[in-house]
Design a protein around this motif. Structure first.
Motif, mmCIF file in Angstrom:
data_model
loop_
_atom_site.group_PDB
_atom_site.id
_atom_site.type_symbol
_atom_site.label_atom_id
_atom_site.label_comp_id
_atom_site.label_asym_id
_atom_site.label_seq_id
_atom_site.Cartn_x
_atom_site.Cartn_y
_atom_site.Cartn_z
ATOM 1 N N SER A 21 2.510 1.752 -3.367
ATOM 2 C CA SER A 21 1.541 2.319 -4.366
ATOM 3 C C SER A 21 1.250 3.880 -4.053
ATOM 4 O O SER A 21 0.972 4.433 -5.272
ATOM 5 C CB SER A 21 0.164 1.527 -4.017
ATOM 6 O OG SER A 21 0.132 0.293 -4.163
ATOM 7 N N ALA A 22 1.110 4.122 -2.956
ATOM 8 C CA ALA A 22 0.915 5.552 -2.694
ATOM 9 C C ALA A 22 2.183 6.679 -3.063
ATOM 10 O O ALA A 22 2.035 7.666 -3.575
ATOM 11 C CB ALA A 22 0.670 5.930 -1.108
ATOM 12 N N GLU A 23 3.315 5.959 -2.739
ATOM 13 C CA GLU A 23 4.691 6.766 -3.152
ATOM 14 C C GLU A 23 4.629 6.846 -4.394
ATOM 15 O O GLU A 23 5.296 7.750 -5.178
ATOM 16 C CB GLU A 23 5.689 5.840 -2.769
ATOM 17 C CG GLU A 23 5.941 6.091 -0.960
ATOM 18 C CD GLU A 23 6.433 7.344 -0.637
ATOM 19 O OE1 GLU A 23 6.440 8.319 -1.293
ATOM 20 O OE2 GLU A 23 6.598 7.491 0.621
ATOM 21 N N TRP B 290 -1.265 10.913 -0.078
ATOM 22 C CA TRP B 290 -0.521 9.782 0.273
ATOM 23 C C TRP B 290 -1.503 8.956 1.453
ATOM 24 O O TRP B 290 -1.644 7.641 0.896
ATOM 25 C CB TRP B 290 0.820 10.167 0.855
ATOM 26 C CG TRP B 290 1.634 8.867 1.040
ATOM 27 C CD1 TRP B 290 2.673 8.342 0.202
ATOM 28 C CD2 TRP B 290 1.350 7.955 2.081
ATOM 29 N NE1 TRP B 290 3.156 7.349 0.639
ATOM 30 C CE2 TRP B 290 2.647 6.968 2.089
ATOM 31 C CE3 TRP B 290 1.148 7.968 3.306
ATOM 32 C CZ2 TRP B 290 3.166 5.916 2.748
ATOM 33 C CZ3 TRP B 290 1.343 6.812 3.967
ATOM 34 C CH2 TRP B 290 2.035 5.737 3.864
ATOM 35 N N SER C 244 -8.659 9.281 6.124
ATOM 36 C CA SER C 244 -7.291 9.407 5.762
ATOM 37 C C SER C 244 -6.990 10.946 5.487
ATOM 38 O O SER C 244 -5.916 11.116 5.714
ATOM 39 C CB SER C 244 -7.259 8.773 4.354
ATOM 40 O OG SER C 244 -8.157 8.864 3.202
ATOM 41 N N LYS D 280 1.668 16.127 -0.347
ATOM 42 C CA LYS D 280 1.917 14.681 -0.411
ATOM 43 C C LYS D 280 1.364 13.973 0.743
ATOM 44 O O LYS D 280 0.944 12.757 0.563
ATOM 45 C CB LYS D 280 3.541 14.738 -0.112
ATOM 46 C CG LYS D 280 4.318 13.322 -0.483
ATOM 47 C CD LYS D 280 4.552 12.780 0.748
ATOM 48 C CE LYS D 280 5.449 11.418 0.745
ATOM 49 N NZ LYS D 280 5.838 10.667 1.813
ATOM 50 N N SER E 20 0.697 -1.175 -0.082
ATOM 51 C CA SER E 20 -0.144 0.018 0.036
ATOM 52 C C SER E 20 0.895 1.332 -0.060
ATOM 53 O O SER E 20 0.461 2.045 -0.596
ATOM 54 C CB SER E 20 -0.967 0.134 1.244
ATOM 55 O OG SER E 20 -1.755 -1.233 1.144
ATOM 56 N N CYS F 234 2.732 10.174 -5.210
ATOM 57 C CA CYS F 234 3.099 11.227 -4.563
ATOM 58 C C CYS F 234 4.580 11.477 -4.491
ATOM 59 O O CYS F 234 4.836 12.458 -3.964
ATOM 60 C CB CYS F 234 2.511 11.047 -3.207
ATOM 61 S SG CYS F 234 0.918 10.870 -2.891
ATOM 62 N N LEU G 35 -4.554 7.445 -0.634
ATOM 63 C CA LEU G 35 -4.154 6.292 -1.373
ATOM 64 C C LEU G 35 -3.569 5.055 -0.561
ATOM 65 O O LEU G 35 -3.897 3.942 -0.781
ATOM 66 C CB LEU G 35 -2.957 6.543 -2.568
ATOM 67 C CG LEU G 35 -3.285 7.656 -3.579
ATOM 68 C CD1 LEU G 35 -2.167 8.343 -4.077
ATOM 69 C CD2 LEU G 35 -4.379 7.149 -4.380
ATOM 70 N N PHE G 36 -2.781 5.443 0.483
ATOM 71 C CA PHE G 36 -2.533 4.431 1.461
ATOM 72 C C PHE G 36 -3.581 3.689 2.027
ATOM 73 O O PHE G 36 -3.498 2.420 1.979
ATOM 74 C CB PHE G 36 -1.309 4.767 2.295
ATOM 75 C CG PHE G 36 -0.919 3.709 3.332
ATOM 76 C CD1 PHE G 36 -0.181 2.864 3.043
ATOM 77 C CD2 PHE G 36 -1.513 3.929 4.679
ATOM 78 C CE1 PHE G 36 0.243 1.900 3.936
ATOM 79 C CE2 PHE G 36 -1.258 2.822 5.733
ATOM 80 C CZ PHE G 36 -0.406 1.922 5.435
ATOM 81 N N TRP G 37 -4.425 4.347 2.774
ATOM 82 C CA TRP G 37 -5.477 3.646 3.582
ATOM 83 C C TRP G 37 -6.614 2.965 2.742
ATOM 84 O O TRP G 37 -6.945 1.936 2.937
ATOM 85 C CB TRP G 37 -6.095 4.672 4.386
ATOM 86 C CG TRP G 37 -5.276 5.163 5.539
ATOM 87 C CD1 TRP G 37 -4.587 6.244 5.778
ATOM 88 C CD2 TRP G 37 -4.772 4.147 6.774
ATOM 89 N NE1 TRP G 37 -3.850 6.263 6.928
ATOM 90 C CE2 TRP G 37 -3.770 4.873 7.424
ATOM 91 C CE3 TRP G 37 -5.074 2.995 6.965
ATOM 92 C CZ2 TRP G 37 -3.260 4.471 8.662
ATOM 93 C CZ3 TRP G 37 -4.413 2.236 7.947
ATOM 94 C CH2 TRP G 37 -3.581 2.914 8.893
#
Length: 318
Positions: free
Chosen positions: A29-31, A298, A230, A294, A26, A34, A301-303
């Motif tokens: 994917s977010a990085e 971030w 998030s 960011k 996860s 961002c 997307l992460f959560w």
């Protein structure tokens, strides 16, 4: 004869290696989305760094805002340079990201015996997150130090300054040459403080806010809730973590002698004092906008990714 409580099989998505794997997937994917804003944030935090008299070209370069910084990197250095240092980012998240979430779950559920669905008191959620973030950041400090050094190389090259590192390996070897393990952990103090504060806002904030909305207001546990929660956690993480993030970046980026002696700042507190003295108290919030741009997306997307991946694996979500 009934089985004792501790003989109950652990659900697949509750197993620590699975939690670790979901977190890392996860986070990366977010990085992937961002990373350019992380690069812009690093550049802006160094911008106008008066105390750094060894790199006057870097300090006195024309000041830019977030969008101009991103545009400048793309047009002057190449669009691919927006992902400069991405290898170090992946390395960092593989250590920091996975460790902090797994430890948070361990402290909250295994040590303090709170269930996944239980409403967690604010001090418990933030406390578990502080400790988890500090440990995760301590382990990931070498990768974080390499990330900052690599991200500044494009700007240094553009200004005609001598190169210091070219990739993750050279950044690692450069730090190692400045004192072995000690060299890899220069700047660890502000990094650990930053990791603890950001994690308390990110993970602790997400957990507390989500459980509060579900248990107090009866909000359904769906994607809309994940988005709102998030974004809240990203804002909290940005506000409380920004000063430590600036101090960490400047400490990592400073020059060192061949023997590993710091040439700009004597330590984290010296970085704080010189930054405030030369640039004012708001210098500790330089790069805040790209930091939140960011951290907000971030966290979103992460959560959302974490919740969806866990559900795909048969779990019930965070």
């Amino acid at each position: 004869m009934s089985k004792p409580p501790d003989s109950t099989p652990i659900p697949f998505t509750h197993r620590k290696p699975v939690i670790y794997g979901i977190t890392v997937a996860s986070a990366i994917s977010a990085e992937s989305v961002c990373a350019p804003f992380d690069l812009a944030k690093t550049r802006l935090q160094i911008q106008g760094e008066v105390a750094n008299k060894l790199d006057q070209k870097l300090v006195s370069a024309p000041k830019r805002g977030m969008l101009k910084t991103v545009w400048g990197i793309a047009t002057e250095e190449g669009i691919h340079k927006l992902y400069q240092g991405f290898s170090a980012i992946i390395c960092r998240q593989s250590i920091y990201g996975g460790t902090r979430v797994t430890l948070y779950r361990t402290f909250k559920e295994d040590v303090l015996k709170y269930s996944r669905t239980e409403k967690v008191p604010l001090h418990i959620g933030l406390g578990c997150a502080l400790v988890s973030g500090a440990i995760g950041q301590f382990l990931a400090t070498p990768a974080d130090s390499c990330r900052v050094r690599i991200q500044m190389e494009g700007k240094r090259k553009l200004l005609g300054l001598e190169p210091r590192v070219t990739n993750l390996r050279s950044a690692f070897m450069s730090s190692w040459a400045q004192g072995g393990i000690t060299g890899l952990y220069k700047g660890a103090t502000p990094a650990i403080v930053r990791g603890a504060l950001v994690t308390s806002g990110d993970i602790g904030g997400y957990d507390v806010v989500k459980k509060f909305l579900i248990n107090t207001w009866g909000v359904p546990d769906n994607t809309n809730l994940h988005i709102v929660t998030s974004l809240c956690s990203g804002l909290i993480a940005s506000v409380i973590g920004a000063p430590a993030d600036v101090v960490m970046t400047r400490t990592f980026n400073q020059r060192y002698s061949e023997t590993g002696q710091s040439l700009v700042y004597a330590g984290a507190w010296d970085t704080v004092k010189k930054s405030i003295k030369n640039e004012g108290i708001l210098s500790l919030y330089k790069g805040f906008i790209p930091l939140y741009v960011k951290c907000g997306p971030w966290a979103l997307l992460f959560w959302v990714a974490y919740e969806e991946i866990e559900r795909m694996l048969g779990g019930t979500g965070w």
